[in-house]
Design a protein around this motif. Structure first.
Motif, PDB file in Angstrom:
ATOM      1  N   GLU A  83       0.825  -1.201   0.000  1.00 45.75           N
ATOM      2  CA  GLU A  83       0.000   0.000   0.000  1.00 45.75           C
ATOM      3  C   GLU A  83       0.865   1.259   0.000  1.00 45.75           C
ATOM      4  OE1 GLU A  83      -3.889   1.096  -0.289  1.00 45.75           O
ATOM      5  OE2 GLU A  83      -3.083  -0.933  -0.187  1.00 45.75           O
ATOM      6  N   HIS A  95       0.304   3.647  -7.060  1.00 46.80           N
ATOM      7  CA  HIS A  95      -1.000   3.018  -7.274  1.00 46.80           C
ATOM      8  C   HIS A  95      -1.341   2.952  -8.767  1.00 46.80           C
ATOM      9  CE1 HIS A  95      -2.452   3.470  -2.864  1.00 46.80           C
ATOM     10  NE2 HIS A  95      -1.245   2.941  -2.978  1.00 46.80           N
ATOM     11  N   ARG A 133      -3.996  -5.560  -5.608  1.00 45.29           N
ATOM     12  CA  ARG A 133      -5.204  -5.370  -4.810  1.00 45.29           C
ATOM     13  C   ARG A 133      -6.319  -6.303  -5.281  1.00 45.29           C
ATOM     14  NH1 ARG A 133      -8.791  -0.007  -3.685  1.00 45.29           N
ATOM     15  NH2 ARG A 133      -9.049  -0.063  -5.926  1.00 45.29           N
TER      16      ARG A 133
END
Lengths: 334, 483
Positions: free
Chosen positions: A168, A173, A181
């Motif tokens: 994370e 991302h 994820r």
């Protein structure tokens, strides 16, 4: 140094760097296996503690509780090995190298996948997963497990949590994170629904023979296995009704261990991936998950149990399975 | 610590013949003197755990499939003073220029053969000679972009080139990781020296690869091609891809369509412009070379010939580092550059020559015999240590296929102190070392200041290869004003 107009970052029109199909596949499975190992560890810890708390259970029930752990992982039949059922299950699910659903196998496979893509995951993620791998690989690991199984299993759970936290916090991302994820939440939703399905069936069958206090202990154990005890307690003070437990873990929107929460995140991930790669195309996995999400979002808790809770859980597992196959075909088999 | 240390007539990197530390090593010796054996044990543990947890490993063939080992790391650095390095750097730069001109010549005009500087049959008999490359123009006429040449220091204190690696030399990742671990384990020691930095190697490598990208690519896509995770050097392939921020691909990730090379991504096919390939020629393209290869890409050679993808190193460079061609490198330097070789070769007997062969057979007990088609310390006879039966077996092999063998006198490699752990305790002892610097040939030639110092960890052993129980140590090239 070089005068030609060369740009350092290779990007496509959308600014997203392409990702190898094989790499996406590996990242996704790396994440699923870590998540699976964590669940197995937690199920074993909780099962050990449960039997201490529940006091004198009928021996058949004891065995059935242990066997149900195999069923959660879709392992049919009797556990391998000799001796009491409990010890056999503990061995088969922890260190049995022949069992693809043992903690040993899951961590090994997660690490194998990570090794094949270590240039694209963060150094922190790799080092953590590799450390966890060596934790189960050192010579006296099995001995440590036999002597202090709780400590050992908690180290696996914490190792997984640390890995996920690092994913994370250290990975941009982008696609890498989205596939990580996606794998995690597919695995979590699937295994959670399997835990609920098997325990609901088992406890439903024997519930008449249990005192209320013992029944509560059993349902508390189910919540612990799903890492949801505290979240549930805040909502339903001192009311450990089986159906309520199952509905909570299935439908809760804000609790990261609930099935619906995981499916929401999986759907978000797949929608983001699709938007990056095929903004105007239609994604079969997104459709499957979207439908399931709508079903859960508008579900009346009562419909979970009609005709049966088991059927409802299987419908969820089926959808996750279909979506996983669709992801594979759309993104991994280019 | 150095009580039991002996030099035994070998050139010692740290101590002179008078048993006094050489000037540039004095600060290291002082620092080591401040540490206890327990300090060393603790530092060694830190180093080992760091290597293991980071997965800095290599795979040993002939062992169980996929057994990962830590490349043993020796804590005592090897120091190279500035003037020695300057000599090495000039010698290697000269050498890579000559080797490249040789490749260009061999696959085009073959002047060096026509002028009989090198016997033509030696080239045509070499397995590493690729007829497929004759007449093929490679980007910017560079064949060997990345070279690793093995240097040794003889009893006379002079550096010699033992061999060149112009195909896919490995080991540079250990150089970079060794340095990183040394900084963690001995931070203070660095304060006493000005050690030349090596950390820009990945950047320089990327520039070298960019230099050969097809000109039409404004943003060339560059990838490292690996045989996969079971390859002994997989760690390095992954490491370099990560350090350069480029893709690490396997053959199965690539596909040829039209006359372009593509990689399979989650969003479909994307063109690839440059491959830093860590796969041997033989396995690159099953349509062109070995048809059973699963590692390469069918049709890759066609794309290469049309210039739509660049390969580093070029196909066919093996002809320049062939052990049978090696003895001619000084002649090449003379022929192409009109210069004398700055770094000498080790004297070499070529068994394909009748007189040499007779000499080799008569002196097998004094020579090192090497098969020209093997590397990594395999297919070797250390004549002075071998049993008579082994020597006889080798003599038979030499007579059966003389071209396949060369022989060299046993060179007493220099030694450097290593920390040796034995049941009796830890102590310093001399172990033989070589040095593999890495040379990049892009827009200009860049020699990485340092390189991989490999250590033969068995006492008295002269074989430093990792597959034969070798280790490595950090190599410090010192700036001018040290000591």
């Amino acid at each position: 140094m070089i005068s030609s107009p060369i740009v350092v970052n290779e990007t496509n029109v959308r600014g997203e760097r392409p990702m190898l199909a094989r790499v996406a596949d590996s990242v996704y499975w790396m994440s699923r296996y870590v998540e699976r190992a964590e669940h197995i560890a937690r199920m074993l810890v909780v099962s050990g503690n449960l039997l201490a708390d529940a006091g004198d259970l009928a021996p058949e029930l004891r065995d059935e509780l242990w066997l149900s752990l195999l069923r959660v992982l879709r392992i049919p039949g009797e556990p391998t090995g000799e001796g009491p059922i409990s010890g056999r299950v503990l061995r088969q699910l922890a260190f049995d190298r022949a069992n693809p659903s043992s903690i040993f196998s899951c961590i090994t496979r997660a690490r194998e996948n990570a090794r094949a893509v270590r240039e694209i995951i963060s150094a922190e993620m790799w080092e953590q997963l590799n450390t966890l791998y060596w934790y189960i690989r050192v010579e006296d690991a099995e001995q440590k497990y036999e002597q202090q199984s709780d400590d050992f299993l908690r180290a696996i759970m914490n190792g997984s949590m640390l890995f996920q936290g690092l994913a994370e916090q250290t990975l941009p991302h982008d696609q890498r994170w989205l596939f990580t994820r996606l794998g995690k939440h597919f695995e979590r939703a699937d295994i959670t629904s399997r835990i609920l399905e098997t325990r609901h069936a088992l406890l439903g069958r024997i519930t008449g023979s249990l005192e209320a206090s013992v029944r509560t202990i059993h349902w508390m154990a189910v919540l612990r296995m799903c890492c949801s005890l505290e979240a549930y307690r805040r909502q339903f003070v001192a009311d450990f009704d089986g159906d309520k437990v199952c509905a909570f873990v299935t439908l809760e929107q804000q609790h990261p261990r609930a099935i619906r929460f995981s499916l929401d995140r999986a759907l978000e991930s797949i929608a983001s991936i699709r938007a990056l790669l095929h903004p105007h195309a239609f994604d079969p996995a997104e459709r499957v998950l979207g439908r399931l999400q709508a079903t859960l979002e508008y579900a009346d808790p009562a419909e979970l149990f009609a005709p049966s809770f088991g059927a409802y859980m299987q419908q969820i597992q089926q959808a996750i399975g279909d979506a996983a196959i669709a992801v594979q075909q759309t993104y991994f088999l280019q | 610590m150095f009580d039991k240390y002996s030099i035994d007539g070998v050139y010692d990197e740290m101590f002179g013949a008078d048993n006094q530390p050489r000037p540039h090593y004095r600060a290291v010796v002082d620092r080591l003197g401040e540490l206890t054996l327990d300090d060393f044990a603790a530092r060694r543990r830190i180093a080992d755990i760091t290597f293991r947890n980071q997965g800095i490993t290599f795979t040993v063939y002939g062992d169980n499939r996929g057994v990962e080992k830590i490349f043993p790391f020796d804590l005592i650095p090897r120091l190279v003073p500035a003037d020695e390095w300057d000599h090495i750097e000039r010698g290697l730069t000269q050498r890579i220029h000559a080797l490249n001109l040789f490749c260009q010549d061999i696959y085009h005009d073959q002047r060096i053969l026509k002028d009989k500087v090198i016997p033509a049959e030696l080239i045509y008999g070499a397995k590493s000679f690729r007829r497929e490359m004759i007449g093929v123009d490679v980007p910017r006429n560079i064949y060997i972009h990345i070279c690793g040449s093995d240097l040794i220091r003889g009893g006379d204190g002079k550096y010699y080139v033992l061999e060149d690696n112009g195909r896919t030399p490995s080991g540079v990742s250990y150089v970079l990781e060794n340095r990183a671990v040394m900084k963690r384990v001995f931070p203070n020691m660095f304060g006493r020296y000005r050690v030349r930095a090596i950390e820009d190697y990945p950047f320089n490598l990327l520039q070298t690869l960019r230099h050969i990208a097809p000109l039409r690519s404004r943003e060339p896509r560059i990838a490292v091609l690996t045989p996969g995770i079971y390859n002994s050097a997989y760690f390095e392939h992954s490491f370099l891809a990560r350090q350069m921020g480029i893709e690490l691909v396997e053959g199965q990730d690539l596909v040829v369509d039209g006359s372009f090379l593509y990689m399979r991504t989650t969003g479909g096919l994307r063109r690839v412009d440059v491959l830093y390939r860590r796969i041997d020629d033989d396995f690159l393209d099953p349509l062109c070379f070995r048809p059973d290869s699963m590692l390469g890409v069918p049709g890759l050679m066609n794309v290469y010939r049309t210039g739509n993808v660049a390969l580093a190193n070029a196909v066919g460079t093996g002809v320049s580092d062939d052990k049978a061609i090696y003895p001619f490198v000084p002649d090449m330097i003379k022929y192409y550059l009109g210069q004398d070789a700055i770094l000498p070769n080790v004297p070499t007997y070529i068994c394909a020559r009748e007189a040499d062969r007779q000499h080799v057979l008569a002196n097998l007990d004094k020579l090192v015999v090497k098969s020209t088609n093997e590397s990594g310390g395999y297919g070797m006879l250390m004549g002075h240590q071998a049993a008579q039966a082994e020597r006889d077996a080798f003599a038979e092999k030499i007579n059966a296929d003389p071209r396949n063998f060369i022989a060299q006198p046993v060179i007493q490699l220099s030694q450097s102190p290593s920390l040796i752990e034995e049941p009796a305790g830890m102590h310093f002892d001399g172990r033989r070392v070589d040095l593999r610097p890495y040379i990049l040939y892009g827009e200009k030639v860049i020699v990485m200041p340092g390189g991989l110092t490999r250590v033969a960890l068995r006492k008295g052993s002269l074989v430093v290869n990792s597959s034969q129980g070798g280790g490595s140590k950090d190599t410090w090239v010192l700036e001018e004003d040290n000591a």
